[in-house]
Enzyme design. Structure first.
Site, PDB file in Angstrom:
ATOM      1  N   VAL A  17       0.169  -2.172  21.395  1.00 38.68           N
ATOM      2  CA  VAL A  17       0.431  -0.907  20.717  1.00 38.68           C
ATOM      3  C   VAL A  17      -0.598   0.148  21.106  1.00 38.68           C
ATOM      4  O   VAL A  17      -0.256   1.268  21.495  1.00 38.68           O
ATOM      5  CB  VAL A  17       0.420  -1.103  19.186  1.00 38.68           C
ATOM      6  CG1 VAL A  17       0.588   0.232  18.469  1.00 38.68           C
ATOM      7  CG2 VAL A  17       1.525  -2.065  18.776  1.00 38.68           C
ATOM      8  N   ASP A  35     -12.192  -1.259  21.716  1.00 38.92           N
ATOM      9  CA  ASP A  35     -11.800  -2.631  21.398  1.00 38.92           C
ATOM     10  C   ASP A  35     -13.060  -3.491  21.344  1.00 38.92           C
ATOM     11  O   ASP A  35     -14.004  -3.266  22.116  1.00 38.92           O
ATOM     12  CB  ASP A  35     -10.829  -3.172  22.452  1.00 38.92           C
ATOM     13  CG  ASP A  35      -9.991  -4.333  21.923  1.00 38.92           C
ATOM     14  OD1 ASP A  35      -8.780  -4.150  21.741  1.00 38.92           O
ATOM     15  OD2 ASP A  35     -10.555  -5.431  21.701  1.00 38.92           O
ATOM     16  N   ARG A  40     -11.694  -7.346  27.678  1.00 39.09           N
ATOM     17  CA  ARG A  40     -10.541  -6.446  27.716  1.00 39.09           C
ATOM     18  C   ARG A  40     -10.966  -5.050  28.164  1.00 39.09           C
ATOM     19  O   ARG A  40     -10.304  -4.422  28.997  1.00 39.09           O
ATOM     20  CB  ARG A  40      -9.896  -6.388  26.325  1.00 39.09           C
ATOM     21  CG  ARG A  40      -8.798  -5.338  26.140  1.00 39.09           C
ATOM     22  CD  ARG A  40      -7.550  -5.715  26.842  1.00 39.09           C
ATOM     23  NE  ARG A  40      -6.417  -4.883  26.420  1.00 39.09           N
ATOM     24  CZ  ARG A  40      -5.327  -4.699  27.136  1.00 39.09           C
ATOM     25  NH1 ARG A  40      -5.200  -5.264  28.328  1.00 39.09           N
ATOM     26  NH2 ARG A  40      -4.335  -3.951  26.692  1.00 39.09           N
ATOM     27  N   THR A  86      -1.972  -7.198  12.426  1.00 41.95           N
ATOM     28  CA  THR A  86      -1.870  -7.566  11.007  1.00 41.95           C
ATOM     29  C   THR A  86      -0.976  -8.811  10.918  1.00 41.95           C
ATOM     30  O   THR A  86       0.216  -8.704  10.605  1.00 41.95           O
ATOM     31  CB  THR A  86      -1.274  -6.421  10.164  1.00 41.95           C
ATOM     32  OG1 THR A  86      -0.124  -5.875  10.850  1.00 41.95           O
ATOM     33  CG2 THR A  86      -2.294  -5.336   9.943  1.00 41.95           C
ATOM     34  N   THR A 121       1.251  -2.571  11.116  1.00 42.54           N
ATOM     35  CA  THR A 121       2.294  -2.853  10.130  1.00 42.54           C
ATOM     36  C   THR A 121       1.692  -3.448   8.862  1.00 42.54           C
ATOM     37  O   THR A 121       0.928  -4.410   8.917  1.00 42.54           O
ATOM     38  CB  THR A 121       3.325  -3.827  10.711  1.00 42.54           C
ATOM     39  OG1 THR A 121       3.898  -3.248  11.889  1.00 42.54           O
ATOM     40  CG2 THR A 121       4.428  -4.109   9.709  1.00 42.54           C
ATOM     41  N   CYS A 261       6.208  -9.050  15.170  1.00 41.60           N
ATOM     42  CA  CYS A 261       6.959  -8.094  14.343  1.00 41.60           C
ATOM     43  C   CYS A 261       8.006  -8.799  13.494  1.00 41.60           C
ATOM     44  O   CYS A 261       7.821  -8.983  12.297  1.00 41.60           O
ATOM     45  CB  CYS A 261       7.621  -7.035  15.240  1.00 41.60           C
ATOM     46  SG  CYS A 261       6.452  -5.875  15.969  1.00 41.60           S
ATOM     47  N   ARG A 332       1.826 -14.453  21.106  1.00 46.33           N
ATOM     48  CA  ARG A 332       1.524 -14.452  19.675  1.00 46.33           C
ATOM     49  C   ARG A 332       2.731 -14.894  18.850  1.00 46.33           C
ATOM     50  O   ARG A 332       3.839 -14.390  19.021  1.00 46.33           O
ATOM     51  CB  ARG A 332       1.087 -13.052  19.219  1.00 46.33           C
ATOM     52  CG  ARG A 332      -0.300 -12.654  19.675  1.00 46.33           C
ATOM     53  CD  ARG A 332      -0.639 -11.255  19.213  1.00 46.33           C
ATOM     54  NE  ARG A 332       0.228 -10.261  19.846  1.00 46.33           N
ATOM     55  CZ  ARG A 332       0.236  -8.971  19.514  1.00 46.33           C
ATOM     56  NH1 ARG A 332      -0.548  -8.530  18.545  1.00 46.33           N
ATOM     57  NH2 ARG A 332       1.033  -8.130  20.134  1.00 46.33           N
TER      58      ARG A 332
END
Length: 421
Positions: A17, A35, A40, A86, A121, A261, A332
């Protein structure tokens, strides 16, 4: 007040995202991509994105975008956009650890007039009830007097190169009517598809929760159909294709429902509902159906193998794909792991091949060593993820006439498979 061309934006969390968002905003504003993962950050400085969402060329051309893991670099920013994960915990309850840690970090550099926008979210009310108190405590500032907040739910679709960040309409909101206008104008300045200004932060939060809960329930319906039609010896895909000839039939397909999601967000909505004394029947029943599909797949494969005379214990099974969706490296909350674990419980030797997934990440997360290439003969093969590479794979190189091929995605020719989901 904000936004102006001289505003500096900090994007906290550079995953699927945050990175596309940071790149898009950097075309008009100075952006600090932050981050805590130093590896990364170094990869992004070298113009390499492991998520494969942003090309090397786009990273090199993002002249107004700098990457950092140093919290001190955030002090120069006036707008903070939070895009951290989240997830849910082992009990399917919201895990706000990353969100609250990010809020605490921002609170330590927050200044009067600053704006904090959340994209992660959450359940309705989380921004104002959970995050704002952390911001106030760490900064010593007062909400809606000294600093302000907004919420704009992420709508990134990992692996989708058509519906990218700027081409998906964005829901926006703010903690006051004026801030709502400012947040909306900020996003409208980079979103080609336009924006929708919600009346409140809670409305924006709720809109995200129901987007994925609706998809989850619809998929659970066709998954339940697959369970029923399996007992009737009817091909579910053929039934859905026939039903889809009606103009208003919604074309959902059965499958393993994972990811960060659809497989997570309904639990956030259910958690909030239960805290208010309402037990959501439809949402949680859909979750139960979808969560059991891995076990169904494994047991279905065992039955198919027994019919062909295979000894189950010790048999070799190849699983094609470990990511949660096709043409995407994201592992994930992949529900392919449910199939893997159930098959290993049967005593099978299960091997996994996935050209998109990181072998290092899969080993660390699931203790599975990915195959570079399938070799030898397998008694069964499960096509679990419809990566483009698998659509043209030569199955005869590692299967025999009595091998079982189970196509969970219904992408292979029907005549070459023993069963489809």
């Amino acid at each position: 007040m904000l936004p102006g061309s001289d505003v500096r934006i900090a994007v906290i969390g550079l995953g699927y995202v945050g990175l596309p968002l940071a790149v898009a905003f950097s075309r008009r504003y100075a952006v600090t991509g932050f981050d805590i993962n130093k590896r990364r950050i170094q990869e992004l400085k070298d113009a390499y994105d492991t998520t494969k969402e942003i090309s090397r060329q786009d990273l090199r051309e993002a002249a107004n975008l700098t990457f950092s893991w140093d919290e001190a670099t955030l002090k120069a920013c006036q707008v903070f956009i939070v895009t951290v994960p989240t997830p849910v915990d082992h009990y399917k309850k919201p895990n706000l650890t990353y969100l609250l840690k990010a809020s605490a970090m921002i609170g330590q550099v927050l200044k009067k007039g600053d704006l904090v926008i959340y994209e992660s979210t959450v359940y309705p009310g989380c921004t104002e009830d959970d995050c704002v108190p952390v911001l106030e405590r760490e900064s010593g500032l007062k909400f809606n007097e000294d600093f302000f907040c907004g919420y704009s739910p992420e709508r990134i679709n990992p692996g989708d190169k058509v519906n990218t960040f700027t081409k998906i309409k964005k829901v926006t909101s703010g903690s006051t009517p004026e801030i709502a206008r400012i947040v909306d104008e900020l996003y409208a300045s980079v979103i080609e598809a336009g924006t929708h200004r919600a009346s409140s932060i809670k409305v924006a939060e709720a809109s995200k929760a129901i987007e994925n809960a609706q998809r989850d329930v619809n998929i659970s319906f066709v998954n339940e159909l697959a369970l029923i039609f399996d007992r009737m010896n009817i091909d579910t895909t053929e039934v859905l294709e026939a039903a889809a000839t009606k103009w208003n039939f919604l074309q959902y397909k059965p499958g393993l429902v994972g990811g960060h999601c659809i497989g997570v967000d309904p639990y956030y909505l259910a958690y909030k509902a239960e805290s208010l004394g309402y037990y959501p029947q439809v949402i949680l029943s859909g979750r139960r159906v979808n969560d059991m599909m891995g076990v169904f797949v494994a047991n279905k494969l065992v039955k198919l193998m027994i019919r062909k005379g295979h000894k189950i214990e010790g048999s070799r099974v190849l699983v094609l794909g470990i990511t949660f969706k096709e043409n995407c490296p994201d592992i994930r909350n992949t529900r392919v792991i449910d199939v893997y674990r159930e098959l290993t419980d049967f005593g099978m030797q299960v091997e996994v091949h996935d050209p998109w997934a990181s072998g290092e990440q899969v080993l660390a997360e699931y203790d599975i060593a990915l195959l570079d290439k399938p070799s030898g003969r397998y008694e069964a093969v499960i096509l679990a993820v419809a990566h483009q590479e698998f659509r043209s794979i030569e199955f005869s190189e590692f299967t025999a006439a009595d091998s079982v091929i189970f196509d969970l995605k219904s992408v292979l020719p029907q005549e070459m498979v023993d069963s489809r989901l």
